[in-house]
Each structure stands twice: as C-alpha cells, then as structure tokens.
Design a protein around this motif. Structure first.
Motif, short mmCIF file in Angstrom:
data_model
loop_
_atom_site.label_atom_id
_atom_site.label_comp_id
_atom_site.label_asym_id
_atom_site.label_seq_id
_atom_site.Cartn_x
_atom_site.Cartn_y
_atom_site.Cartn_z
N GLU A 77 0.85 -1.19 0.00
CA GLU A 77 0.00 0.00 0.00
C GLU A 77 0.88 1.24 0.00
OE1 GLU A 77 -3.11 2.24 3.06
OE2 GLU A 77 -1.79 0.65 3.79
N SER A 97 2.38 0.42 3.59
CA SER A 97 2.25 -0.81 4.37
C SER A 97 2.56 -2.00 3.50
CB SER A 97 0.83 -0.94 4.96
OG SER A 97 -0.11 -1.29 3.96
N SER A 108 1.45 -6.11 3.57
CA SER A 108 0.58 -7.11 4.18
C SER A 108 0.91 -8.48 3.59
CB SER A 108 -0.89 -6.78 3.89
OG SER A 108 -1.23 -5.51 4.39
N TRP A 146 -3.37 -12.82 8.60
CA TRP A 146 -2.72 -11.74 7.87
C TRP A 146 -1.85 -10.95 8.84
CZ3 TRP A 146 -2.39 -10.47 2.81
CH2 TRP A 146 -3.17 -11.22 1.94
N GLN A 176 0.36 -7.22 8.91
CA GLN A 176 0.63 -5.99 8.20
C GLN A 176 1.56 -5.11 9.01
OE1 GLN A 176 -1.88 -2.21 7.73
NE2 GLN A 176 -2.40 -3.35 5.88
N TRP A 198 2.94 -1.08 8.96
CA TRP A 198 2.74 0.27 8.44
C TRP A 198 3.87 1.16 8.93
CZ3 TRP A 198 -0.18 3.55 5.49
CH2 TRP A 198 -0.12 4.91 5.79
N ASP A 222 2.27 -2.53 13.71
CA ASP A 222 2.18 -3.90 13.20
C ASP A 222 0.86 -4.52 13.66
OD1 ASP A 222 3.11 -3.83 15.82
OD2 ASP A 222 4.10 -5.76 15.65
#
Length: 163
Positions: free
Chosen positions: A56, A70, A72, A81, A83, A85, A94
């Motif tokens: 992202e 981010s 993921s 999942w 992720q 950022w 996180d």
C-alpha cells in the motif's frame, strides 16, 4: 497488564477467519480517498513479490502531509494476515488479523493510550463492493468490548483509461 491486552486481542481475533492469500484482492487498485469535510488522499495498492505481498502507498498531499506505506502478508502457518505500516511521521505499527465470515477484514494490535493505559487498535474494511469500500481506524479502551471510530475513510476506485 500486557497479558490482559494480549488475551483481549486474542479474543477479538478469535472471531476472524483468516482465510487465504487472496483475501485482500478486493483492496488491490488505485483509490481516491475522502473523509470528513475536506480530507483527501490517494492510495495505490498492488500485489508485489510474485503476488505474495500486498503493498500500500498512501499519499494525502497536498491537503495533508501524511505519506505512508504498508506491507501485508498472509502467513499460512499461523493462518492470519500480518501488516506493517510506516509513515513520514516516524510511525511504525504492526497488525494481525483476517477475514470475518461477514466479509469484513479486521487487523488488530495492542497499544498504549496517551494516558499510558493499555488499549487495542484495529482497522476494519467493510461495505466492500467492486469499486468502493469503507475503512475505519478504531480503538478500544476496554479490551475489545466496545470500539470508538477515530478515522473513517471512504474509498472510490480510480478508473484506469482503456479498461
């Protein structure tokens, strides 16, 4: 206190069904974002690294200075999942979570409030349609029993010419 937050986080995530590596496909694309009376940004979301990672790129300039990204990844071993950022304010966050049976996607993280109290934060993608969706940034100060929306963003897909 950290144990209490971890247990609450697990309880919240227990309702999510992580699913598969394609769960975030709805998010892939170029998006125009709006919030409040004048908030605007673009968000470009793409599959990278042989389609195994969702990247992202968020940009709220020139109206706001926030720029972030981010990554993921679906972790098949833990069936969730994950992720990460990071942004130009120096933030690093996180998250873990997954897809709910109702089609919403939720990612969670334990955090600390400005008062130093434990809290939970989550991102929720919902109202997911082919060319639009909504996203909330939420927090819970009571272990996930109730949630307060801190930031609500509406996504509209930017149409690519020729498609």
């Amino acid at each position: 206190m950290r144990t209490l937050v971890a247990l609450a986080l697990c309880a919240c995530q227990g309702s999510a069904l992580a699913g598969s590596a394609d769960d975030f496909d709805f998010w892939v694309g170029r998006w125009a974002l709006t919030w409040g009376s004048d908030g605007q940004a673009t968000n470009t979301v793409a599959k990278v690294l042989d389609g195994k990672v969702i990247q992202e790129q968020f940009d709220a300039r020139p109206n706001d200075r926030l720029v972030g990204l981010s990554l993921s990844v679906y972790d098949a071993k833990s069936d969730e999942w994950k992720q990460t950022w990071a942004d130009n304010t120096g933030a690093y966050l996180d998250f873990t979570g997954g897809l709910n049976p109702d089609g919403t996607m939720e990612l969670f993280r334990p955090a600390t409030s400005e008062d130093g109290d434990p809290m939970l934060q989550r991102m929720v993608w919902y109202n997911i349609r082919g060319n639009s969706l909504d996203w909330n940034w939420e927090r819970s100060l009571n272990g996930g029993q109730s949630w307060e929306t801190v930031w609500k963003i509406h996504y509209e897909r930017i149409k690519v010419s020729g498609r």
